[in-house]
Design a protein around this motif. Structure first.
Motif, PDB file in Angstrom:
ATOM      1  N   GLY A 240       0.826  -1.202   0.000  1.00 23.49           N
ATOM      2  CA  GLY A 240       0.000   0.000   0.000  1.00 23.49           C
ATOM      3  C   GLY A 240       0.860   1.251   0.000  1.00 23.49           C
ATOM      4  N   ALA A 241       0.612   2.142  -0.955  1.00 27.23           N
ATOM      5  CA  ALA A 241       1.380   3.391  -1.045  1.00 27.23           C
ATOM      6  C   ALA A 241       0.957   4.367   0.036  1.00 27.23           C
ATOM      7  CB  ALA A 241       1.180   4.015  -2.423  1.00 27.23           C
ATOM      8  N   PHE A 242       1.849   5.273   0.413  1.00 30.56           N
ATOM      9  CA  PHE A 242       1.521   6.284   1.411  1.00 30.56           C
ATOM     10  C   PHE A 242       0.270   7.046   0.976  1.00 30.56           C
ATOM     11  CE2 PHE A 242       6.315   6.556   2.392  1.00 30.56           C
ATOM     12  CZ  PHE A 242       6.197   5.528   3.342  1.00 30.56           C
ATOM     13  N   GLY A 243      -0.666   7.194   1.889  1.00 30.04           N
ATOM     14  CA  GLY A 243      -1.888   7.939   1.621  1.00 30.04           C
ATOM     15  C   GLY A 243      -2.980   7.149   0.936  1.00 30.04           C
ATOM     16  N   SER A 244      -2.722   5.879   0.601  1.00 31.06           N
ATOM     17  CA  SER A 244      -3.723   5.100  -0.141  1.00 31.06           C
ATOM     18  C   SER A 244      -4.849   4.596   0.740  1.00 31.06           C
ATOM     19  CB  SER A 244      -3.043   3.903  -0.824  1.00 31.06           C
ATOM     20  OG  SER A 244      -2.494   3.019   0.138  1.00 31.06           O
ATOM     21  N   ALA A 245      -4.710   4.726   2.058  1.00 33.61           N
ATOM     22  CA  ALA A 245      -5.737   4.170   2.949  1.00 33.61           C
ATOM     23  C   ALA A 245      -6.818   5.179   3.311  1.00 33.61           C
ATOM     24  CB  ALA A 245      -5.085   3.654   4.229  1.00 33.61           C
ATOM     25  N   THR A 246      -6.778   6.375   2.711  1.00 27.74           N
ATOM     26  CA  THR A 246      -7.760   7.410   3.068  1.00 27.74           C
ATOM     27  C   THR A 246      -9.185   6.983   2.750  1.00 27.74           C
ATOM     28  OG1 THR A 246      -7.315   8.431   0.911  1.00 27.74           O
ATOM     29  CG2 THR A 246      -6.164   9.338   2.836  1.00 27.74           C
ATOM     30  N   ASN A 247      -9.350   6.199   1.680  1.00 29.31           N
ATOM     31  CA  ASN A 247     -10.698   5.741   1.314  1.00 29.31           C
ATOM     32  C   ASN A 247     -11.010   4.356   1.852  1.00 29.31           C
ATOM     33  OD1 ASN A 247      -8.969   4.261  -0.231  1.00 29.31           O
ATOM     34  ND2 ASN A 247      -9.874   4.826  -2.229  1.00 29.31           N
ATOM     35  N   GLY A 248     -10.135   3.853   2.741  1.00 29.35           N
ATOM     36  CA  GLY A 248     -10.389   2.553   3.361  1.00 29.35           C
ATOM     37  C   GLY A 248     -10.050   1.362   2.497  1.00 29.35           C
ATOM     38  N   SER A 249      -9.439   1.570   1.327  1.00 29.85           N
ATOM     39  CA  SER A 249      -9.135   0.449   0.435  1.00 29.85           C
ATOM     40  C   SER A 249      -7.868  -0.260   0.888  1.00 29.85           C
ATOM     41  CB  SER A 249      -8.965   0.946  -1.000  1.00 29.85           C
ATOM     42  OG  SER A 249      -7.866   1.829  -1.091  1.00 29.85           O
ATOM     43  N   ARG A 250      -7.776  -1.548   0.557  1.00 26.88           N
ATOM     44  CA  ARG A 250      -6.615  -2.359   0.856  1.00 26.88           C
ATOM     45  C   ARG A 250      -6.128  -3.028  -0.424  1.00 26.88           C
ATOM     46  NH1 ARG A 250      -4.759  -0.823   5.844  1.00 26.88           N
ATOM     47  NH2 ARG A 250      -6.114  -1.462   7.566  1.00 26.88           N
ATOM     48  N   THR A 251      -4.811  -3.245  -0.497  1.00 31.72           N
ATOM     49  CA  THR A 251      -4.265  -3.978  -1.642  1.00 31.72           C
ATOM     50  C   THR A 251      -4.584  -5.465  -1.485  1.00 31.72           C
ATOM     51  OG1 THR A 251      -2.138  -4.374  -0.565  1.00 31.72           O
ATOM     52  CG2 THR A 251      -2.379  -2.315  -1.808  1.00 31.72           C
ATOM     53  N   LYS A 252      -4.387  -6.209  -2.570  1.00 33.06           N
ATOM     54  CA  LYS A 252      -4.648  -7.648  -2.532  1.00 33.06           C
ATOM     55  C   LYS A 252      -3.776  -8.329  -1.482  1.00 33.06           C
ATOM     56  CE  LYS A 252      -5.310  -9.952  -6.361  1.00 33.06           C
ATOM     57  NZ  LYS A 252      -5.087 -10.700  -7.634  1.00 33.06           N
ATOM     58  N   ALA A 253      -2.527  -7.906  -1.379  1.00 39.35           N
ATOM     59  CA  ALA A 253      -1.621  -8.506  -0.395  1.00 39.35           C
ATOM     60  C   ALA A 253      -2.110  -8.235   1.024  1.00 39.35           C
ATOM     61  CB  ALA A 253      -0.203  -7.972  -0.584  1.00 39.35           C
ATOM     62  N   ALA A 254      -2.531  -7.019   1.283  1.00 37.10           N
ATOM     63  CA  ALA A 254      -2.997  -6.661   2.634  1.00 37.10           C
ATOM     64  C   ALA A 254      -4.248  -7.451   3.016  1.00 37.10           C
ATOM     65  CB  ALA A 254      -3.274  -5.163   2.711  1.00 37.10           C
ATOM     66  N   LYS A 255      -5.132  -7.675   2.065  1.00 35.58           N
ATOM     67  CA  LYS A 255      -6.361  -8.420   2.343  1.00 35.58           C
ATOM     68  C   LYS A 255      -6.088  -9.885   2.661  1.00 35.58           C
ATOM     69  CE  LYS A 255      -9.373  -5.566  -0.563  1.00 35.58           C
ATOM     70  NZ  LYS A 255     -10.181  -5.516  -1.807  1.00 35.58           N
ATOM     71  N   ALA A 256      -4.919 -10.376   2.250  1.00 37.76           N
ATOM     72  CA  ALA A 256      -4.582 -11.780   2.498  1.00 37.76           C
ATOM     73  C   ALA A 256      -3.909 -11.993   3.843  1.00 37.76           C
ATOM     74  CB  ALA A 256      -3.675 -12.302   1.381  1.00 37.76           C
ATOM     75  N   LEU A 257      -3.673 -10.933   4.590  1.00 38.12           N
ATOM     76  CA  LEU A 257      -3.121 -11.069   5.936  1.00 38.12           C
ATOM     77  C   LEU A 257      -4.172 -11.665   6.871  1.00 38.12           C
ATOM     78  CD1 LEU A 257      -1.367  -7.587   6.277  1.00 38.12           C
ATOM     79  CD2 LEU A 257      -0.193  -9.800   6.229  1.00 38.12           C
ATOM     80  N   PRO A 258      -3.761 -12.293   7.981  1.00 41.63           N
ATOM     81  CA  PRO A 258      -4.746 -12.728   8.978  1.00 41.63           C
ATOM     82  C   PRO A 258      -5.597 -11.541   9.406  1.00 41.63           C
ATOM     83  CG  PRO A 258      -2.583 -13.655   9.486  1.00 41.63           C
ATOM     84  CD  PRO A 258      -2.384 -12.677   8.358  1.00 41.63           C
ATOM     85  N   GLU A 259      -6.857 -11.804   9.639  1.00 40.10           N
ATOM     86  CA  GLU A 259      -7.801 -10.720   9.893  1.00 40.10           C
ATOM     87  C   GLU A 259      -7.380  -9.835  11.065  1.00 40.10           C
ATOM     88  OE1 GLU A 259     -12.459 -10.449  11.199  1.00 40.10           O
ATOM     89  OE2 GLU A 259     -11.900 -11.956   9.701  1.00 40.10           O
TER      90      GLU A 259
END
Length: 849
Positions: free
Chosen positions: A797-816
């Motif tokens: 995830g790039a800096f500032g990309s979490a402002t809209n609550g989105s996650r990258t595919k890699a981040a979504k595959a982490l344990p909840e």
């Protein structure tokens, strides 16, 4: 626990349950499964009709229930007591009958032994009796290896006389329900026993009605207590010698003839008592081995005989996954709930259980042994035996020829993959009926005789003189130093039989791989790889009552389930009787602020952290990583574990840091250790690392850095709790080499068929993320633990990309529980580093430091 209980209760359930380390996962599974066993046992004793045990279901269960409701309480109580008394009396009668039969065999065995002593057998005849293959009728139903056959003392008729009684005994004593819990290693199963002993089901309350019978299954190498057999060293030699001694065979030509194992022969009463002791109180394999040694009874066969009567069976993956091993051990999956602990390993375990490999040296050994065996016994072998043995010899020689040719051809790749049919065609063996040959090897057990005779021939050729090993060179015997790493020839025979078993698979099930010899000393090898784990695991799922997968890091769960039982994915509304998927993910019990995972897409100087395979060699990226690690070490206490995608890349980074002085700067803050490639030095490395962390505990930022590799020994099964793992750094994403022939074949296979496009890529990505999740899961091991995790790669995830609550595919595959806490900085690296420093200051202040 409720979800586990429901999965046990509802027949045809496929469950996947994730619970992080430190949350009481093992204890929860045991309490839920044993409560289910106890509830159903009580229900049967009370006369309650259980739906899934009612043979005439068409409304009969409801009628019975309503009729029972009209009975007075005293009559129901009397009926329950009568049922319990009848069950206890039946169990006691069957055990008395079993002991009576064993005593009769002991008396009969004594008389036979005295008769044998009076009958001298010449060496030639004894050799034939020991090694000559029995008559083989390919059209007959040959009896499988049975425990009672291995326990007899040469009485061929006795087993026939009481075979029906023995079967009745096993069926009657087998619990109506059984839970089979599997894990990867025996040490993990030992931990399960420890957890069970803490509960009422494991004896924490004396004479509790809830206590269950437990059987722990292990191999001969782990349970053998006969010093003469244990000293053989290798598991292959131990197995062969045990089989010889269990059948009461003497080794001709030996000065001391051991007719049978002293822990087995004439020890049937002691064996029965050892089995009863194992069932009366939960024991791990070490406890069972010690008790067997003190009582002079075989723990291996005692454990096998206890298995049918146990409520809970503990066994390694390999013992359950392979169908032939299940059959030999007497494991019945029908009406059993099968629980796989640490199930993130399960796909690989299935692949390993059905894979096969044989080296060029092993093939040459087998060729020699077959030639010697056939030459020695050709006048005594039946026509059927000779025919199959000559076929086996031809196949072995063909394999030697093609593999030797492959490894000598420098133009060939290091690994070459081919289909099963093409491989057999290349060898000129495409007309051989592999199914028939596999059946012959399995039913005749001739491989054991060939291997044993081959070992005897070798020991005769290389005799010892006053303890010095002698070898024949030309016509002269010379003294040589023994090779402590010499592989037993018995393993070569079984490696070949495993390969032949694999070659009887469907052509689409797997691939053959030629592996040429390497300059590093790796031998030329023929290898069978299973492409689809589901094709083999399906047998377990279909036979068992329910299958439950549990683990600390199963994510991504959908892909794991798809690999093992893909049919579940398309069942949005399962038909009656079809397998139903049940999943549950448990959050961690640690306070939310005890974990700080941060995604870093760039470093202090703004260099993007691009660790893709084509870009990660850029020295600017490596230098930036060094600055990130140095800064993190300055503000973090205790130990820091850094995980690299491969040993090769770890070496490149280390060499760069050494040349630029970055490593010297890091050493100025913390001691630095590297994961060794050699497993023999791993324990010392861990001790040194722990000692440095302990010394650094007296200073604010002291400690040590441990450079590890994803997929290495330190990325799984190692507990970096508390100060040993305050900081975890994940370098890049450890994607496997997509050009690898085996991986590419598996991905292509998964993509075949309608609707399967994309399964191969999903498998590839799941391999990567499972490695990540296992590695970062080394930290945070209990409720009071805390750690910071730095995920160094722009793909998180790039800096500032979490402002809209989105996650990258890699981040979504982490344990909840990690993904929910993941921080993606808004501005730059400085913000991230500030969070890290603040995190550790807050933890130190909270602990009063």
């Amino acid at each position: 626990m409720r979800h586990i209980y429901d999965a046990c209760e509802r027949r045809a359930t496929f469950g996947a349950f994730e619970s992080p380390t430190g949350t009481g996962k093992t204890l929860s599974v045991l309490i839920a499964a044993m409560s289910w066993i106890d509830d159903r046992r009580r229900a049967r004793l009370a006369g309650t009709k259980l739906d899934d045990e009612d043979d005439g279901r068409d409304g009969a269960g409801e009628t019975t229930k309503s009729a029972e409701d009209d009975e007075p309480d005293w009559l129901r109580e009397y009926d329950a007591k009568r049922r319990k008394t009848d069950a206890d009396e039946t169990r006691a009668r069957l055990r008395r009958d079993a002991e009576t039969r064993l005593r009769e065999k002991i008396r009969g065995g004594d008389a036979r032994d005295s008769a044998v002593k009076n009958d001298e057998i010449d060496k030639h005849t004894a050799e034939e009796r020991e090694f000559l293959a029995d008559e083989y009728d390919s059209g007959a139903e040959n009896a499988k290896e049975d425990l009672r056959t291995l326990l007899r003392d040469g009485d061929d008729e006795s087993d026939d006389d009481d075979a029906h009684a023995a079967k009745e005994e096993d069926d009657a004593l087998r619990p109506a329900q059984q839970v089979i819990l599997c894990s990867r290693t025996h040490s993990q199963l030992t931990q399960v026993i420890g957890e069970l002993k803490r509960t009422v089901f494991g004896g924490s309350v004396a004479n509790a009605e809830e206590q269950v019978a437990v059987a722990a299954v292990a191999g001969r190498a782990q349970l053998c207590v006969n010093p003469a057999v244990k000293s053989l060293g290798s598991a292959a030699r131990i197995n062969e010698r045990c089989l010889d001694m269990s059948k009461g065979k003497a080794k001709p030509g030996e000065k001391t003839k051991i007719k049978a194992c002293p822990y087995l022969s004439k020890r049937r009463k002691a064996m029965l008592e050892l089995k009863e002791a194992a069932l009366a109180k939960p024991m791990d394999i070490e406890d069972l081995a010690k008790l067997g040694e003190s009582s002079r009874a075989c723990p291996y066969y005692a454990a096998r005989s206890a298995l049918p009567e146990a409520d809970l069976v503990l066994m390694p993956y390999a013992s359950l996954l392979h169908a032939d091993t299940r059959e030999i051990l007497g494991v019945k999956l029908e009406n059993a709930v099968v629980v796989f602990d640490e199930a993130h390993n399960l796909v690989d375990a299935v692949h390993n259980s059905y894979g096969a490999a044989v080296t060029l040296n092993q093939l040459s050994d087998v060729n020699d042994m077959l030639t010697e065996y056939v030459e020695r016994f050709k006048t005594r072998l039946s026509a059927n035996n000779l025919r199959y043995l000559r076929t086996l010899t031809n196949i072995t020689r063909a394999f030697v020829k093609v593999l030797a040719k492959e490894t000598e051809d420098e133009s060939k790749p290091q690994k070459r993959l081919t289909t099963l049919n093409d491989f057999l065609f290349e060898c000129g063996q495409d007309t051989v009926n592999m199914f028939s040959l596999r059946r012959y090897l399995k039913e005749s057990k001739v491989a054991h005789k060939i291997a044993s005779y081959g070992e005897r021939v070798r020991s005769g050729e290389n005799m010892s003189v006053d303890g010095v090993k002698m070898e024949t060179i030309g016509r002269t015997k010379v003294a040589v130093a023994p090779d402590p790493n010499a592989a037993p020839r018995v393993g070569a025979v079984h490696a070949l039989t495993s390969l032949i078993d694999a070659l009887a698979s469907a052509d689409s099930d797997g691939r053959m791989i030629y592996e040429r010899a390497t300059p590093e000393g790796d031998p030329a090898t023929l290898r069978f790889v299973l492409l689809d784990a589901a094709s083999r695991f399906k047998r377990v799922v279909e036979q068992a009552r329910s299958v439950i997968l549990v683990g600390g890091t199963l994510a991504p769960i959908p892909e794991l389930v798809a690999q093992l039982f893909p049919d579940l994915q398309s069942q949005t509304a399962p038909a009656p009787g079809a397998r139903q998927l049940k999943t549950f993910t448990c959050g961690h019990i640690i306070p939310r602020d005890n974990l700080l995972p941060i995604a870093l897409s760039a470093g202090p100087t703004g260099v993007a952290l691009d660790f893709t395979h084509g870009a990660r060699a850029d020295v600017s990226v490596i230098d930036e990583l060094g600055r990130i690690l140095l800064n993190a070490c300055r503000v973090s206490p205790g130990g820091a574990c850094v995980f690299f995608p491969s040993f090769k890349y770890a070496d490149e980074v280390y060499a760069r840091w050494e040349s630029t002085g970055a490593m010297a700067s890091i050493r100025g803050v913390k001691d630095v250790y590297r994961e060794p490639r050699d497993a023999s030095t791993l324990e010392q490395c861990l001790r040194d690392y722990a000692a440095s962390v302990s010394r650094g505990a007296s200073t604010r930022n002291g400690g040590a850095v441990l450079l590890c590799v994803v997929g290495g020994k330190l990325s799984e099964g190692i507990n970096f709790k508390d100060e040993l793992g305050r900081l975890v750094v994940m370098v890049g994403l450890p994607y496997a080499n997509v050009a690898d022939a085996e991986l590419k074949a598996r991905m292509d296979h998964l993509d075949t068929g309608p609707g399967n496009q994309g399964r191969g890529r999903a498998y590839y990505e799941a391999l990567c993320m499972r490695g990540v999740n296992q590695s970062i899961g080394r930290a945070i091991r209990h409720v009071g633990d805390y750690a910071c995790i730095l995920l160094c790669d722009k793909r998180w995830g790039a800096f500032g990309s979490a402002t809209n609550g989105s996650r990258t595919k890699a981040a979504k595959a982490l344990p909840e529980w990690i993904e929910q806490r993941l921080v993606v900085p808004q501005r730059n690296y400085g913000e991230a580093h500030g969070r890290v420093a603040q995190f550790f200051r807050a933890r130190e202040a909270k602990q009063g430091h």
